[in-house]
Design an enzyme around this catalytic site. Structure first.
Site, short mmCIF file in Angstrom:
data_model
loop_
_atom_site.label_atom_id
_atom_site.label_comp_id
_atom_site.label_asym_id
_atom_site.label_seq_id
_atom_site.Cartn_x
_atom_site.Cartn_y
_atom_site.Cartn_z
N TRP A 20 0.74 -1.31 -0.01
CA TRP A 20 0.03 -0.03 0.13
C TRP A 20 0.81 1.13 -0.04
O TRP A 20 0.23 2.41 -0.21
CB TRP A 20 -0.91 0.01 1.11
CG TRP A 20 -0.32 -0.39 2.43
CD1 TRP A 20 0.33 0.56 3.30
CD2 TRP A 20 -0.11 -1.76 3.08
NE1 TRP A 20 0.81 -0.08 4.49
CE2 TRP A 20 0.60 -1.45 4.18
CE3 TRP A 20 -0.32 -2.98 2.66
CZ2 TRP A 20 0.96 -2.79 5.20
CZ3 TRP A 20 -0.03 -3.97 3.48
CH2 TRP A 20 0.47 -3.71 4.57
N GLU A 33 -5.64 0.92 5.58
CA GLU A 33 -5.62 1.16 7.07
C GLU A 33 -6.65 0.77 7.72
O GLU A 33 -6.52 0.23 9.03
CB GLU A 33 -5.93 2.93 6.70
CG GLU A 33 -4.86 3.78 6.34
CD GLU A 33 -3.73 3.67 7.25
OE1 GLU A 33 -3.58 3.21 8.48
OE2 GLU A 33 -2.73 4.06 6.67
N LEU A 76 -9.50 -12.66 9.77
CA LEU A 76 -8.68 -11.47 10.38
C LEU A 76 -9.38 -10.90 11.72
O LEU A 76 -8.67 -10.17 12.37
CB LEU A 76 -8.88 -10.26 9.47
CG LEU A 76 -7.63 -9.83 8.67
CD1 LEU A 76 -8.35 -8.57 7.90
CD2 LEU A 76 -6.53 -9.61 9.66
N TYR A 116 -8.12 8.20 13.65
CA TYR A 116 -6.68 7.85 13.28
C TYR A 116 -6.64 7.57 11.61
O TYR A 116 -6.12 8.13 10.90
CB TYR A 116 -6.17 6.72 13.93
CG TYR A 116 -5.27 6.04 13.14
CD1 TYR A 116 -3.84 6.52 12.87
CD2 TYR A 116 -5.54 4.90 12.13
CE1 TYR A 116 -3.04 5.90 11.98
CE2 TYR A 116 -4.63 4.23 11.31
CZ TYR A 116 -3.47 4.98 11.11
OH TYR A 116 -2.51 4.38 10.24
N ASP A 134 -1.40 6.64 16.13
CA ASP A 134 -1.91 5.25 16.54
C ASP A 134 -1.07 5.01 17.83
O ASP A 134 -0.36 5.49 18.33
CB ASP A 134 -1.69 4.51 15.19
CG ASP A 134 -0.13 4.07 14.78
OD1 ASP A 134 0.81 5.03 15.38
OD2 ASP A 134 0.34 3.14 14.35
N CYS A 195 17.77 1.52 22.56
CA CYS A 195 17.76 2.76 22.61
C CYS A 195 19.01 3.63 22.55
O CYS A 195 19.35 4.50 22.03
CB CYS A 195 17.39 3.30 24.13
SG CYS A 195 15.64 2.98 24.51
N CYS A 204 15.31 12.09 23.98
CA CYS A 204 14.22 11.27 24.42
C CYS A 204 14.27 11.53 26.02
O CYS A 204 15.45 11.20 26.69
CB CYS A 204 14.46 10.06 24.06
SG CYS A 204 13.27 9.09 24.75
#
Length: 390
Positions: A20, A33, A76, A116, A134, A195, A204
């Site tokens: 997509w 989506e 699904l 969203y 999201d 990280c 962060c």
DNA sequence: TACACGTGGAT
DNA sequence: TATCCAAGTGT
């Protein structure tokens, strides 16, 4: 460098090649989506391909039956997505003259499109400068700014979405949103993120405060309920029976073998009574029981195993159908988000010639059952049966 | 607003 | 085994 630039730069190097992402077609972006709502890419990709193949445009989708759409969606989960997808396609084709909504606000009017998905489609397909938030984005932002308001509360959602709007690259919102999501999915992962290899670690706050593992904060979910099902796999003159689930419950609009639900797991020896209650309680006019058959078994159990429970044959009640129970499966567990279902499948042969199915039951050849949309629990049972008949 | 809605994979 | 989670929405 701004945060958006760092993440977009990371995205250009690390983005996955996904079907997509090769299109700007709003219909296909919408399709992807919806399929990906609460669903992993590894699980959703094959469905996206199948849907694009069978329904290449919105007219094809709107022209299909709801049952066909749900059937293609089978496995699904969250089947309201399929129902809403189909309904929305008909909204567009029928009410909007086939013109797909071209703004976030208009997209929100379609069934199955929330904040969203509307933002994602609007930004990716139309370059509308709106932030798509999201689960991935919420995690990234909650860590970047050490936001410990629970993200699954209105207050937390507002804080997160406010920051998301601030971070948004308004020149390329589609790219920005996808970069944010991909960054969360691959780099800022829920557990044990790398990280030290993160291009944002110097910015962060969660990393600086050593609070990465505790963010984002989520309120705990409701307790899981237990439910107990007995499915009756009926054999009657080379046919079986299925019924459609219509109530506001799990698996709405999917099909199943006739089902009785219990508050507790029935013992195996209780099964004949359960079948009796469901099949034997049907209107006696339909079965044509005759007096001369009095004394014949009402039901019986056939088994070749000596240590299996044996059930005594009771005198045949006038007007009740006769049936035989050929097999009672062990309890099968099926885990859902908020429910744990324990089910038995009982093979029942109806030997009454005058049997007529009650309203709501569909009489189908056994090999046709697989053509209907089925819950995974039943689909899996069918797969097992195919492998080991009887 | 809290809760329900599926499934399969990871830890 | 138990728990959490994954590109959320509807009621």
């Amino acid at each position: 460098m701004k945060i958006s630039e760092i993440i977009t730069g990371w995205y250009k190097k690390n983005r996955r090649s996904l079907p997509w992402r090769a299109t700007r077609d709003p219909y296909r972006i919408w399709l992807s989506e919806v399929i990906l709502q609460q669903t992993r890419i590894s699980q959703g990709t094959a469905y996206y391909q199948a849907f694009v193949g069978r329904f290449p445009d919105i007219n094809a989708l709107a022209g299909a039956s709801e049952q066909e759409v749900i059937k293609l969606w089978q496995g699904l989960g969250y089947y309201s997505r399929a129902r809403n997808l189909h309904a929305a396609a008909r909204q567009v084709v029928g009410d909007l003259d086939g013109m797909f909504p071209a703004s976030r606000d208009e997209l929100l009017n379609l069934k199955g499109i929330g904040p969203y998905t509307a933002a994602a489609i609007a930004s990716i397909a139309y370059n509308e400068p709106v932030a798509a938030v999201d689960g991935n984005v919420a995690r990234v932002i909650s860590r970047l700014f050490a936001i410990d308001t629970p993200v699954n509360t209105p207050k937390g959602e507002k804080e997160i979405s406010g920051m998301a709007e601030t971070l948004l690259d308004r020149d390329d919102p589609g790219e920005h949103n996808q970069a944010m999501m991909e960054f969360g999915a691959l780099q800022c992962v829920p557990v044990n993120p790398d990280c030290h290899g993160c291009p944002l670690n110097s910015l962060c706050r969660a990393f600086a405060e050593d609070r990465v593992a505790e963010l984002p904060v989520k309120l705990k979910k409701a307790k899981i309920k237990k439910r107990y099902f007995t499915y009756m796999v009926i054999s009657h003159q080379k046919h079986t029976y299925i019924e459609r689930r219509t109530s506001d419950d799990i698996w709405k609009e999917l099909y199943q073998f006739p089902l009785t639900e219990h508050d507790t797991l029935p013992k195996e020896e209780e099964i004949p009574g359960i079948v009796e209650a469901r099949i034997g309680a049907l209107p006696e006019m339909l079965f044509g029981g005759t007096p001369h058959e009095l004394g014949k078994p009402r039901f019986s159990i056939y088994t070749h195993e000596q240590d299996r429970p044996q059930y005594s044959n009771e005198p045949h009640d006038q007007g009740k159908p006769r049936f035989s129970i050929h097999h009672i499966s062990e309890p099968v567990k099926h885990q859902l988000t908020h429910q744990l279902i324990t089910a038995r499948f009982v093979h029942v042969e109806i030997t009454e010639k005058g049997f007529r199915a009650p309203v709501g039951w569909e009489r189908v050849p056994p090999e046709k059952v697989g053509e209907y949309p089925l819950p995974r629990l039943i689909d899996r049972y069918l797969e097992m049966e195919d492998g080991a008949p009887g």
